[in-house]
Design a protein around this motif. Structure first.
Motif, PDB file in Angstrom:
ATOM      1  N   ALA A 128       6.096   3.342   0.093  1.00 35.88           N
ATOM      2  CA  ALA A 128       5.181   2.205   0.089  1.00 35.88           C
ATOM      3  C   ALA A 128       5.512   1.268   1.242  1.00 35.88           C
ATOM      4  CB  ALA A 128       5.287   1.463  -1.239  1.00 35.88           C
ATOM      5  N   VAL A 129       4.488   0.554   1.723  1.00 39.90           N
ATOM      6  CA  VAL A 129       4.643  -0.398   2.818  1.00 39.90           C
ATOM      7  C   VAL A 129       4.140  -1.760   2.352  1.00 39.90           C
ATOM      8  CG1 VAL A 129       3.797  -1.068   5.108  1.00 39.90           C
ATOM      9  CG2 VAL A 129       4.527   1.289   4.673  1.00 39.90           C
ATOM     10  N   ARG A 130       4.918  -2.781   2.556  1.00 42.38           N
ATOM     11  CA  ARG A 130       4.494  -4.149   2.248  1.00 42.38           C
ATOM     12  C   ARG A 130       3.781  -4.741   3.452  1.00 42.38           C
ATOM     13  NH1 ARG A 130       5.932  -6.603  -2.227  1.00 42.38           N
ATOM     14  NH2 ARG A 130       5.489  -8.647  -1.283  1.00 42.38           N
ATOM     15  N   LEU A 131       2.732  -5.506   3.207  1.00 38.69           N
ATOM     16  CA  LEU A 131       2.009  -6.165   4.281  1.00 38.69           C
ATOM     17  C   LEU A 131       2.474  -7.628   4.402  1.00 38.69           C
ATOM     18  CD1 LEU A 131       0.025  -3.754   3.330  1.00 38.69           C
ATOM     19  CD2 LEU A 131      -1.615  -4.990   4.739  1.00 38.69           C
ATOM     20  N   ALA A 145      -1.104   0.045   7.802  1.00 38.66           N
ATOM     21  CA  ALA A 145      -0.054   0.168   6.787  1.00 38.66           C
ATOM     22  C   ALA A 145      -0.174   1.470   6.005  1.00 38.66           C
ATOM     23  CB  ALA A 145      -0.103  -1.028   5.835  1.00 38.66           C
ATOM     24  N   LEU A 146      -1.403   1.899   5.725  1.00 38.17           N
ATOM     25  CA  LEU A 146      -1.609   3.168   5.017  1.00 38.17           C
ATOM     26  C   LEU A 146      -1.111   4.345   5.849  1.00 38.17           C
ATOM     27  CD1 LEU A 146      -5.116   2.440   3.500  1.00 38.17           C
ATOM     28  CD2 LEU A 146      -3.092   3.077   2.166  1.00 38.17           C
ATOM     29  N   VAL A 200       0.845  -1.191   0.000  1.00 42.53           N
ATOM     30  CA  VAL A 200       0.000   0.000   0.000  1.00 42.53           C
ATOM     31  C   VAL A 200       0.884   1.246   0.000  1.00 42.53           C
ATOM     32  CG1 VAL A 200      -1.804  -1.197   1.298  1.00 42.53           C
ATOM     33  CG2 VAL A 200      -0.197   0.272   2.515  1.00 42.53           C
ATOM     34  N   TYR A 201       0.321   2.323  -0.549  1.00 45.54           N
ATOM     35  CA  TYR A 201       0.983   3.623  -0.512  1.00 45.54           C
ATOM     36  C   TYR A 201      -0.062   4.660  -0.153  1.00 45.54           C
ATOM     37  CZ  TYR A 201       3.813   7.654  -1.798  1.00 45.54           C
ATOM     38  OH  TYR A 201       4.523   8.844  -1.762  1.00 45.54           O
ATOM     39  N   GLY A 202       0.158   5.379   0.921  1.00 43.56           N
ATOM     40  CA  GLY A 202      -0.803   6.372   1.374  1.00 43.56           C
ATOM     41  C   GLY A 202      -0.195   7.764   1.447  1.00 43.56           C
TER      42      GLY A 202
END
Length: 328
Positions: A325-328, A315-316, A200-202
């Motif tokens: 970006a963050v990987r889950l 994560a967002l 995700v990328y917030g």
């Protein structure tokens, strides 16, 4: 042969929050629900509220409702930061719980509450009422049935304008902000169709209140399915969802409230309107819990969905803070 008894759930409401005005009519209208109690932090307020909404018993503390043995389940409409504590306390008091969305921004809160549900043998569910509406079920059915070919993109929005800094939705101390208040629907709708995101990328615009007044998110799912959403408390009133595939798209002008349930199937240069009968989503979510209690239906939204939801929201937020970006 005898007539089967109607499932019956005696319901209490924890707080006198504004959302209750949407929940209570559905409770009163259902043959499966009996709304019997409301609790406030003030006895007079509780009594006035009970008279206004035709509720039998009024309690001047949440603790008093805990002790009412004639309440089977509660709807918790407290501020976000109080969801974990009171869900656990009511579960431990032997009551089933519907907790207002979003349950939390912290995965450990959701894990602790559902651990309590397992420990006490009670049901716990997060109150995403739109998930119970036939419009939502039909959308998912159409996507999975190949109506638009292979799913490629989910695009969703939910926003409104609010500038009262004292409003609970703009307060940092109770985890307010646009992602928590309305963006959580976009996250839920994206996950319904795409599964659990891999990345995700917030990005957030933080307003003068200290909460995110606007939040945009990009989610990537397995199979190269993507989702884009925006939400805001400083934007015009907007609510849309579109599932876009290799051969067409499904567009919903009213995906969250479901007051006008129509799905537009856009493909081959034309538009087919798939119209459904309006139905009270809040009544359906209450009845789902009632049916789960009696064993007549599975709980639609349980631990797995709530954990997927909170992990994505967490994560967002982390992505927006880090600018990456963050990987889950």
């Amino acid at each position: 042969m005898g007539v089967a008894s109607t499932p019956h759930m005696r319901l209490g409401i924890v707080s006198t929050a504004d959302i209750n005005r949407k929940v209570i009519p559905g409770a009163h209208a259902s043959e499966k629900i009996e709304l019997v109690a409301v609790a406030s932090r003030d006895q007079r307020r509780a009594e006035e509220y009970a008279r206004q909404w035709e509720i039998e018993r009024a309690y001047g503390s949440y603790e008093a409702l805990l002790e009412d043995a004639e309440v089977d389940a509660v709807y918790i409409s407290l501020p976000n930061t109080m969801h974990r504590e009171w869900s656990v306390r009511f579960l431990e008091a032997g009551k089933h719980v519907i907790c207002e969305k979003p349950f939390s921004k912290r995965p450990e809160d959701v894990e602790a509450a559902f651990d309590a549900a397992v420990r006490t043998g009670r049901h716990l569910t997060e109150a995403f009422m739109y998930r119970h509406n036939p419009q939502t079920a039909r959308l998912a059915e159409l996507v999975r049935g190949g109506a638009i070919g292979e799913l490629r993109l989910v695009r969703s929005v939910f926003s409104y304008a609010l500038y009262d800094a004292d409003n609970i939705r703009l307060r940092t101390d109770v985890d307010g902000g646009s992602l928590m208040d309305v963006g959580c629907y976009c996250v839920s709708g994206s996950r319904l169709l795409g599964g659990e995101p891999e990345t995700v990328y917030g990005q957030a615009y933080v307003g003068p209140s200290g909460t995110d007044w606007m939040f945009t998110g990009a989610l990537k799912f397995a199979g190269d399915v993507h989702a884009l959403f925006d939400c805001g408390t400083c934007l015009p009133e907007r609510d849309e969802l579109e599932a876009i595939g290799s051969e067409g798209s499904l567009f919903l002008d009213d995906p969250w409230h479901c007051n006008r349930p129509v799905i537009e199937l856009r493909r081959d240069g034309g538009v087919e309107l798939i119209e459904l009968e309006p139905v009270d989503s809040y009544r359906l979510e209450l009845e789902n819990l009632a049916d789960a209690i009696t064993g007549d239906a599975p709980l639609l939204l349980g631990r797995e969905d709530a954990l997927g939801q909170v992990r994505t929201i967490d994560a967002l937020f982390r992505s927006a803070d880090a600018g990456a970006a963050v990987r889950l």
